[in-house]
Write an enzyme that holds these catalytic residues in place. Structure first.
Site, PDB file in Angstrom:
ATOM      1  CB  THR A  80      47.441  15.077  45.954  1.00 27.87           C
ATOM      2  OG1 THR A  80      48.848  15.087  46.158  1.00 27.87           O
ATOM      3  CG2 THR A  80      46.860  13.768  46.479  1.00 27.87           C
TER       4      THR A  80
ATOM      5  CE  LYS B 238      50.685  12.714  47.717  1.00 30.12           C
ATOM      6  NZ  LYS B 238      51.743  12.681  48.724  1.00 30.12           N
TER       7      LYS B 238
ATOM      8  CE  LYS C 177      44.125  17.775  48.264  1.00 28.68           C
ATOM      9  NZ  LYS C 177      45.336  17.340  47.592  1.00 28.68           N
TER      10      LYS C 177
HETATM   11  N1  LIG Z   1      52.847  20.580  50.739  1.00 28.81           N
HETATM   12  C1  LIG Z   1      53.160  19.294  50.684  1.00 28.81           C
HETATM   13  O1  LIG Z   1      53.907  18.768  51.547  1.00 28.81           O
HETATM   14  C2  LIG Z   1      52.672  18.418  49.577  1.00 28.81           C
HETATM   15  C3  LIG Z   1      51.570  18.740  48.806  1.00 28.81           C
HETATM   16  N2  LIG Z   1      51.138  17.901  47.833  1.00 28.81           N
HETATM   17  C4  LIG Z   1      49.993  18.226  46.996  1.00 28.81           C
HETATM   18  O2  LIG Z   1      50.451  19.193  46.049  1.00 28.81           O
HETATM   19  C5  LIG Z   1      49.408  20.120  45.743  1.00 28.81           C
HETATM   20  C6  LIG Z   1      49.885  21.525  46.075  1.00 28.81           C
HETATM   21  O3  LIG Z   1      50.221  21.560  47.445  1.00 28.81           O
HETATM   22  P1  LIG Z   1      50.885  22.853  48.129  1.00 28.81           P
HETATM   23  O4  LIG Z   1      51.848  23.479  47.205  1.00 28.81           O
HETATM   24  O5  LIG Z   1      51.306  22.407  49.460  1.00 28.81           O
HETATM   25  O6  LIG Z   1      49.598  23.763  48.274  1.00 28.81           O
HETATM   26  P2  LIG Z   1      49.463  25.337  48.416  1.00 28.81           P
HETATM   27  O7  LIG Z   1      48.154  25.534  49.100  1.00 28.81           O
HETATM   28  O8  LIG Z   1      50.677  25.943  48.979  1.00 28.81           O
HETATM   29  O9  LIG Z   1      49.341  25.811  46.879  1.00 28.81           O
HETATM   30  C7  LIG Z   1      48.160  25.588  46.150  1.00 28.81           C
HETATM   31  C8  LIG Z   1      48.288  26.149  44.753  1.00 28.81           C
HETATM   32  O10 LIG Z   1      46.998  26.031  44.113  1.00 28.81           O
HETATM   33  C9  LIG Z   1      46.596  27.352  43.680  1.00 28.81           C
HETATM   34  N3  LIG Z   1      45.150  27.553  43.770  1.00 28.81           N
HETATM   35  C10 LIG Z   1      44.355  27.383  44.857  1.00 28.81           C
HETATM   36  N4  LIG Z   1      43.071  27.678  44.535  1.00 28.81           N
HETATM   37  C11 LIG Z   1      43.078  28.067  43.239  1.00 28.81           C
HETATM   38  C12 LIG Z   1      42.057  28.472  42.329  1.00 28.81           C
HETATM   39  N5  LIG Z   1      40.774  28.552  42.698  1.00 28.81           N
HETATM   40  N6  LIG Z   1      42.425  28.773  41.067  1.00 28.81           N
HETATM   41  C13 LIG Z   1      43.711  28.684  40.675  1.00 28.81           C
HETATM   42  N7  LIG Z   1      44.735  28.298  41.477  1.00 28.81           N
HETATM   43  C14 LIG Z   1      44.410  27.989  42.748  1.00 28.81           C
HETATM   44  C15 LIG Z   1      47.302  28.294  44.622  1.00 28.81           C
HETATM   45  O11 LIG Z   1      47.305  29.583  44.066  1.00 28.81           O
HETATM   46  P3  LIG Z   1      47.397  30.886  45.022  1.00 28.81           P
HETATM   47  O12 LIG Z   1      48.846  31.061  45.320  1.00 28.81           O
HETATM   48  O13 LIG Z   1      46.805  31.964  44.207  1.00 28.81           O
HETATM   49  O14 LIG Z   1      46.589  30.577  46.255  1.00 28.81           O
HETATM   50  C16 LIG Z   1      48.670  27.633  44.705  1.00 28.81           C
HETATM   51  O15 LIG Z   1      49.402  27.887  43.548  1.00 28.81           O
HETATM   52  C17 LIG Z   1      48.193  19.658  46.570  1.00 28.81           C
HETATM   53  O16 LIG Z   1      47.403  18.829  45.765  1.00 28.81           O
HETATM   54  C18 LIG Z   1      48.821  18.866  47.709  1.00 28.81           C
HETATM   55  O17 LIG Z   1      47.934  17.910  48.235  1.00 28.81           O
HETATM   56  C19 LIG Z   1      51.803  16.732  47.534  1.00 28.81           C
HETATM   57  C20 LIG Z   1      52.909  16.387  48.245  1.00 28.81           C
HETATM   58  C21 LIG Z   1      53.394  17.175  49.344  1.00 28.81           C
HETATM   59  O1  LIG Z   2      51.433  14.806  50.419  1.00 30.14           O
HETATM   60  C1  LIG Z   2      52.225  15.042  51.318  1.00 30.14           C
HETATM   61  C2  LIG Z   2      53.500  14.406  51.456  1.00 30.14           C
HETATM   62  O2  LIG Z   2      54.224  14.706  52.426  1.00 30.14           O
HETATM   63  O3  LIG Z   2      53.833  13.587  50.589  1.00 30.14           O
END
Ligand SMILES: NC(=O)C1=CN([C@@H]2O[C@H](COP(=O)(O)OP(=O)(O)OC[C@H]3O[C@@H](n4cnc5c(N)ncnc54)[C@H](OP(=O)(O)O)[C@@H]3O)[C@@H](O)[C@H]2O)C=CC1
Ligand SMILES: O=CC(=O)O
Length: 291
Positions: A95, A170, A238
């Site tokens: 996102t 989104k 965010k």
């Molecule tokens: N969780 C949810 O319900 C939902 C989330 N989203 C969106 O999906 C995306 C991922 O969410 P989610 O999986 O929950 O988030 P997480 O925080 O669980 O995962 C984030 C990911 O980004 C990586 N990351 C963070 N910082 C860095 C960096 N500096 N360099 C490289 N990789 C990095 C992390 O790596 P590392 O493991 O090393 O930290 C990890 O793989 C976001 O944009 C979120 O808004 C969308 C729908 C639903």
């Molecule tokens: O981005 C979060 C979700 O639940 O969709």
């Protein structure tokens, strides 16, 4: 055909596991390498860098935390851009805002690659169950190529046209969700402080015209003050921030969303950013106490 996957957080892990269990050949990368272990046990290969993954794969999917990370994984040393070329695709499912997506799109296409943004609606459980809603925009041919993967990760895919439309859709959805979560939190506090049983409130809500899966899922855990992260609060804040910026650009006044954003910011300042976004309830309770 080898498919790449960058980012194995809460969402990326669940989505990539579904792909591999459905027969996709995956090469994965995650900043914290240990998060690749479970995928490797299921048969995935590891790419040492985003560039190494792209080099091996016909198309590569990314699921990363925020705009700055999405940009760094593409533009930094050993990033996606080093190996993207004609015949390869890049699909960013993180996102982010439309500007970030457009910057990535321009860079990828200027090297001959194709680009699709495809953020998702749905949280940890829908990701695990392959029930996400996919909001794609960009290169239609890449969308068509990715449909078999989208059909595994999601229950419905939308193709929304030019790059930016997926990101905007989104953000609108999550702006509504974040505002609803705040109204819901206030309602739970109001019920409690006025002597009502919050469990009864959940039952009443669930039978009426504003019944919804989010209240049904989050209500019982919020009442127990339990916030194991499905959707981390820092990501919801965010999304509120990015949605408010979209409102600024379009001169749309959003006082409800702005107030909700303040509550999420407050929650982050209290150290709740890594908890589920429903932990904003704690902030609402605290504000109520202090007044
Ligand atoms: N969780 C949810 O319900 C939902 C989330 N989203 C969106 O999906 C995306 C991922 O969410 P989610 O999986 O929950 O988030 P997480 O925080 O669980 O995962 C984030 C990911 O980004 C990586 N990351 C963070 N910082 C860095 C960096 N500096 N360099 C490289 N990789 C990095 C992390 O790596 P590392 O493991 O090393 O930290 C990890 O793989 C976001 O944009 C979120 O808004 C969308 C729908 C639903
Ligand atoms: O981005 C979060 C979700 O639940 O969709």
């Amino acid at each position: 055909m080898e498919v790449g996957f960058l980012g194995l957080g809460i969402m990326g892990k669940a989505m990539s596991i579904n792909l591999i269990r459905s027969g996709f050949k995956l090469t994965v990368w995650n900043r914290t390498l240990s998060k690749c272990d479970e995928l490797v046990e299921l048969g995935a290969s590891i790419g040492e860098t985003p560039a190494a993954v792209v080099k091996k794969c016909k198309y590569t999917i990314a699921m990363l935390s925020d705009p700055s990370v999405a940009l760094s994984v593409v533009f930094d040393k050993d990033g996606v851009l080093e190996q993207i070329c004609h015949g390869k695709g890049y699909i960013d499912m993180s996102t982010v805002d439309a500007d970030t997506s457009s910057k990535i799109s321009e860079a990828i296409t200027s090297k001959g690659g194709s680009f699709l943004e495809a953020p998702v609606s749905g949280s940890k459980k829908p990701a695990e169950d392959g029930q996400l809603v996919i909001l794609a925009a960009g290169e239609k041919a890449l969308y068509d190529e990715a449909i078999p993967a989208f059909d595994i990760m999601g229950k419905k895919s939308f193709f929304l046209g030019q790059v930016g439309n997926g990101a905007k859709m989104k953000l609108v959805v999550n702006m509504i969700m974040g505002s609803m979560m705040n109204a819901f939190s206030e309602g739970l506090v109001l019920a409690d402080r006025s002597g009502l049983n919050p469990h009864t409130l959940l039952d009443v809500l669930d039978l009426g015209g504003i019944a919804n899966p989010m209240f049904r899922l989050k209500g019982p855990t919020m009442i127990q003050n339990s916030y194991s992260p499905a959707f981390p609060l820092k990501h919801q804040q965010k999304d509120m921030r990015l949605a408010l910026a979209l409102g600024d650009e379009n001169a749309v006044s959003m006082p409800v969303a702005a107030a909700a954003n303040e509550a999420f910011k407050k929650a982050r300042s209290l150290g709740l950013g890594d908890l589920d976004f429903s932990a904003v309830y704690e902030t609402v309770k605290t504000l109520e106490h202090s007044s």
